[in-house]
Design a protein around this motif. Sequence first.
Motif, PDB file in Angstrom:
ATOM      1  N   ARG A  52     -58.253 -11.436  58.051  1.00 42.21           N
ATOM      2  CA  ARG A  52     -59.277 -12.343  57.520  1.00 42.21           C
ATOM      3  C   ARG A  52     -60.550 -11.514  57.346  1.00 42.21           C
ATOM      4  O   ARG A  52     -61.212 -11.181  58.334  1.00 42.21           O
ATOM      5  CB  ARG A  52     -59.518 -13.523  58.462  1.00 42.21           C
ATOM      6  N   TYR A  82     -52.460 -24.154  53.559  1.00 41.03           N
ATOM      7  CA  TYR A  82     -53.925 -24.076  53.620  1.00 41.03           C
ATOM      8  C   TYR A  82     -54.484 -25.190  54.517  1.00 41.03           C
ATOM      9  O   TYR A  82     -54.152 -26.360  54.362  1.00 41.03           O
ATOM     10  CB  TYR A  82     -54.513 -24.180  52.206  1.00 41.03           C
ATOM     11  N   GLY A  83     -55.328 -24.821  55.494  1.00 39.09           N
ATOM     12  CA  GLY A  83     -55.952 -25.801  56.384  1.00 39.09           C
ATOM     13  C   GLY A  83     -55.093 -26.222  57.552  1.00 39.09           C
ATOM     14  O   GLY A  83     -55.541 -26.998  58.403  1.00 39.09           O
ATOM     15  N   ASP A 140     -56.891 -15.698  53.473  1.00 41.35           N
ATOM     16  CA  ASP A 140     -56.183 -15.055  54.589  1.00 41.35           C
ATOM     17  C   ASP A 140     -54.974 -14.282  54.057  1.00 41.35           C
ATOM     18  O   ASP A 140     -54.251 -14.770  53.170  1.00 41.35           O
ATOM     19  CB  ASP A 140     -55.677 -16.111  55.589  1.00 41.35           C
ATOM     20  N   ASP A 193     -56.897 -20.204  56.324  1.00 42.28           N
ATOM     21  CA  ASP A 193     -58.044 -20.442  55.454  1.00 42.28           C
ATOM     22  C   ASP A 193     -57.824 -19.714  54.128  1.00 42.28           C
ATOM     23  O   ASP A 193     -56.970 -18.830  54.015  1.00 42.28           O
ATOM     24  CB  ASP A 193     -59.328 -19.951  56.129  1.00 42.28           C
ATOM     25  N   ASN A 194     -58.622 -20.057  53.127  1.00 50.44           N
ATOM     26  CA  ASN A 194     -58.532 -19.440  51.800  1.00 50.44           C
ATOM     27  C   ASN A 194     -58.790 -17.930  51.908  1.00 50.44           C
ATOM     28  O   ASN A 194     -59.756 -17.507  52.528  1.00 50.44           O
ATOM     29  CB  ASN A 194     -59.568 -20.084  50.863  1.00 50.44           C
ATOM     30  N   SER A 250     -52.569 -25.352  60.989  1.00 55.14           N
ATOM     31  CA  SER A 250     -52.365 -24.326  62.016  1.00 55.14           C
ATOM     32  C   SER A 250     -50.951 -23.769  61.857  1.00 55.14           C
ATOM     33  O   SER A 250     -50.113 -24.370  61.182  1.00 55.14           O
ATOM     34  CB  SER A 250     -52.526 -24.929  63.411  1.00 55.14           C
TER      35      SER A 250
END
Length: 737
Positions: A704, A682-683, A722, A719-720, A685
């Motif tokens: 997404r 999470y967060g 995905d 991201d949350n 790349s």
Amino acid sequence: MHLPDLIADLGLILAAAGITTLIFKKIKQPLVLGYILAGLLVGSHLDFFPSVTDTKSINIWGEIGVIFLLFSLGLEFSFKKLVKVGGSASITAIVKVLFIILAGYLVGKGMGWKDMDSLFLGGILSISSTMITIKAFEELGLKHKKFAGLVFGVLIVEDLVAILLLVLFSTLAVSQQSAGTEMLYSILKLAFFLVLWFLGGIFLVPSFLKATKKLMNDETMLVVSLALCLVMVLLADKVGFSPALGAFIMGSILAETTQAERIEHLTKSVKDLFAAVFFVSVGMLIDPSMLVKYAVPILVATVVIIFGKIIFTILGALLSGQPLKTSVQSGMSLAQIGEFSFIIASLGLTLKVTSDFLYPIAVAAAAITTFTTPYLIKLSEPFYEFLKRVLPKKWLDGIERYSSSTEGITTLSDWRILLRSYIFNTIIHSVIIIAIIFLAYRYIQPFIASNIANSLTSIIISVVVSFILMSPFLWALSIRRIQRTAYSHLWLNKKYTRGPLIAIEFFRIALGIFFVGFLMYEFFDTWVAAVIALVLIILGMIIFSRKLQSFYDKLERRFMLNLNARENQKPDILPWDTHLTELTVSPESEVVGKTLSELMIREKYGVNIALIERGRNNIPTPGRDERLYPNDKLLLIGADDQLAAVKTLLEVDAPEITEESNFPNKEMTLQKVVVHAESPVYGLSIRNAGIREKAQALIVGIERGADRILNPSSDFVFDNGDVIWIVGNNKKIKEVI
């Protein structure tokens, strides 16, 4: 308050089934065998365990189980799949089934059994188990192999053949003699209702589901699906077929709709529950003393199943033009019996035409062959290698030549195209017209006569209504132009083809007039009235030809839209129609010696390389600088058309590359992972998450919200919420993500 026996019995059945299936799951054996063992334990033949008391009610629940089992088989079936599996699967299945029925019958007669027992034994032994075969393929990781396509095709054809056998055996049992006319009538009746139900179902059911889509939550969809299933069960029973046939037909109609996967998912629990009760009720009918007494017939039946099915499946597959390796692998994958065999055996018991010993023999043989199936599938490749060594080279060359020559037969002459279209056109519209006439004569006219008007008025109203309903189909049957291009080619060849073409057109018009005459004959006593009505109707057809064409075209468009809706719908997920496949780099290919960054396979074709096998070395998710060498085996992910394009690039006219090997891809899977706030990635790349390095996995797509990104760049930040689509080793992916 006294607890009803049915509730107590159900509790006992499900408790026994739960315990045995947990044990069978632990020892990695099919759950069906666990259910049968549970039935044996709670049946009346063993005293050391509590027994079911209300057997009659449990048998009714078992019948419901058969209905839902066949409904779910229908959902996986789809008539379009049957068309797509083509001639190879059909020839293989029919050769296998016919020879095994004959072998079973001869074995039964050889053991001194009655004709009915012998015939039912042949039917029981002939149908392979879809459930057990698919389960074995999943566990052994073989679903992507070349021969798996043929096996699944054979299973689809066999499902339909099994339905036909149920109808034929029922007819034989009722008539108690193999009267040819009776059998022919049953086959024609079955064909008539199959066509009618399929056409009506495809026209009405998807339209209904589409119109009510906004009202359908999971609960209402489940209720409506089961209601549709049971309505078709009632219809099948009403016209004299088994309820199981109705359930199968409705399942196959729903399989063509856009809601097929959703319905399959929603009804799975219901099917699992009732199927468990059915298989337990199968086990309850087994008498252990009967198994000991009939040990020899059980052994003989098992030998016929294993060796007979292997031999006759190989024979059928070779006749259909398959290579020897595919034929051997298919034969050894289909050497078992299962759910349809139990249904055929229970039909014999229900109709009281077979002896009591036949059912336990069928169940025991099914249990043994279920255990042997995975081992036979594993042995198929070594057995093929053995055959290659021992068979004369002349035979092997002959098989290869025959296989190559049948693959090339794909072109169709104009006559074949035209005749096939005319036959389909005639059958489909004749069925619809006959159905309308009988509906009017049997139901509409009596209803009008008793509720609305007198006898003569009711007849006139019924004839007018019938003709209005029939007219677009009469136009399509008699006047509509079919396959204009092929027809034009043939018409220009004046010398040989104009005569037959004129004869065909004359036959079409005569058939249309016959059906109109048949309608008149059903309602009018005097020939004068019938002739007048006939003339008026034919004139009406000619005058309103344009309007009929327009109306028929609308009906046809709606039907084709419903039929193809599932293929035409936009995908809901990302690698939506992609799958894993294996290809080998030919030494002659232009890709040899080049790096992946030079070839740009991902960029040009949209295909990802998940793994390279080079000798004994495996390179999962290879990097951009990795080069391709001769005979490298690649595990690729992509859609059919993408993979076909890459195949022409990698595999260049080298016959030996079609040979399959034990490619180590069982652990490489395509899976979906949802990112949440607690996820390690999470967060981060894609580059910083290090998924390729740590998990040896490849991200092929990300969802997404409503956005879908195929082959995302390494700068993409997770991201949350995905949804990641990823290819790699299942265990390592779990550790990293």
